[in-house]
Design a protein around this motif. Structure first.
Motif, mmCIF file in Angstrom:
data_model
loop_
_atom_site.group_PDB
_atom_site.id
_atom_site.type_symbol
_atom_site.label_atom_id
_atom_site.label_comp_id
_atom_site.label_asym_id
_atom_site.label_seq_id
_atom_site.Cartn_x
_atom_site.Cartn_y
_atom_site.Cartn_z
ATOM 1 N N GLU A 124 49.275 100.812 68.558
ATOM 2 C CA GLU A 124 49.758 102.180 68.390
ATOM 3 C C GLU A 124 50.060 102.501 66.925
ATOM 4 N N ASP A 125 50.019 101.486 66.060
ATOM 5 C CA ASP A 125 50.484 101.636 64.685
ATOM 6 C C ASP A 125 49.363 101.850 63.671
ATOM 7 N N LEU A 126 48.121 101.921 64.114
ATOM 8 C CA LEU A 126 47.002 101.988 63.174
ATOM 9 C C LEU A 126 46.716 103.409 62.726
ATOM 10 N N ASP A 127 46.756 103.632 61.431
ATOM 11 C CA ASP A 127 46.406 104.922 60.857
ATOM 12 C C ASP A 127 44.912 105.180 61.054
ATOM 13 N N ALA A 128 44.548 106.446 61.152
ATOM 14 C CA ALA A 128 43.152 106.807 61.394
ATOM 15 C C ALA A 128 42.225 106.370 60.272
ATOM 16 N N SER A 129 42.767 106.119 59.099
ATOM 17 C CA SER A 129 41.930 105.712 57.962
ATOM 18 C C SER A 129 41.557 104.236 58.008
ATOM 19 N N VAL A 130 42.210 103.462 58.849
ATOM 20 C CA VAL A 130 41.938 102.028 58.947
ATOM 21 C C VAL A 130 40.661 101.813 59.750
ATOM 22 N N THR A 131 39.711 101.073 59.181
ATOM 23 C CA THR A 131 38.440 100.842 59.879
ATOM 24 C C THR A 131 38.321 99.442 60.466
ATOM 25 N N GLU A 132 39.091 98.484 59.937
ATOM 26 C CA GLU A 132 39.005 97.125 60.455
ATOM 27 C C GLU A 132 40.326 96.392 60.258
#
Length: 248
Positions: A124-132
């Motif tokens: 639930e903590d992943l920003d949309a900009s994170v790809t991997e």
């Protein structure tokens, strides 16, 4: 998706092995070989984005991972029973696959893993900009609750050298579950990092990581005390537990 497969006719059961974060089909090699010797048709999958460090992960979504597993299930000959085995982060993916093809599954086996509820995400903590998501340090993994018990330096070196960054999309996307028939699929939970008593208490108390287990009609719990990666720390015992569940 890549996969490895061997077919034997003696049990009439197709066991599909889905690995957790950072892993491909290679992670199941010892367990898969053992299950093949026991007469099963075995397929170990490498989910999209996890073939190599050079794979494109930016566009990989949860639906891609779900479809990859559901397709292997659906393409199994109707003469074979299908047992889907999911480790760690592949648990929610396998559960979502069961929502699509519940009538083709004889059983789901979760290895230090489990299903998630509709509308939730693994991360639930992943920003949309994170790809991997790169493989963390060993101390970070243990701090997050992923025990390294039973893994020696050689295994850890192999893990580190072969690990591939996990696509962030599948971890960030929320599950969309529609077919309540998934709740009728017999389920086995192989408990390695935590005793089965603890997992059952969590399920009964509505803990987000275990609450869905309380909704499933038939759940069997198996204790296999070791760390989070039993396919390496206790491969023969894990193969025995999967074989037993597959024959039930």
């Amino acid at each position: 998706m890549t996969q490895t497969s061997e077919a034997h006719d003696s049990t009439g059961t197709h066991i599909i092995l889905a690995p957790g974060f950072w892993l491909g089909a290679w992670a199941w090699e010892a367990v898969a070989s053992d299950l093949i010797r026991r007469g099963h048709h075995v397929t170990a999958v490498t989910l999209p984005g996890l073939r190599s460090a050079d794979s494109d992960r930016a566009g990989v979504r949860l639906d891609d991972h779900i479809s990859a597993i559901a397709d292997v299930v659906a393409n199994t000959p109707s003469s074979e029973r299908v047992v889907l085995v999911a480790h760690s982060g592949a648990g929610p993916v396998a559960y979502a696959a069961s929502d699509r093809v519940p009538d083709r599954l004889a059983r789901i086996v979760y290895v230090d893993s489990g299903p998630l509820q509709n509308g939730t995400a693994l991360r639930e903590d992943l920003d949309a900009s994170v790809t991997e998501i790169p493989l963390p340090s060993w101390s970070e993994l243990e701090a997050e609750g992923s025990s390294l018990d039973g893994l020696d330096d050689a295994v850890l070196e192999t893990f580190r050298s072969r690990a591939v960054p996990e696509p962030a999309g599948p971890a960030r996307d929320r599950l969309e579950l529609r077919d309540s028939s998934r709740l009728d699929v017999p389920t086995t939970v192989i408990c390695t990092s935590f005793p089965s008593e603890v997992i059952q208490q969590m399920a009964g108390a509505g803990h987000p990581m275990a609450a869905e287990l309380a909704q499933i009609a038939k759940v069997d719990y198996v204790d296999l005390p070791t760390g989070h990666w039993p396919m390496w720390s206790r491969p023969a015992d894990l193969a025995t537990a999967i074989d037993t569940a597959a024959r039930d």
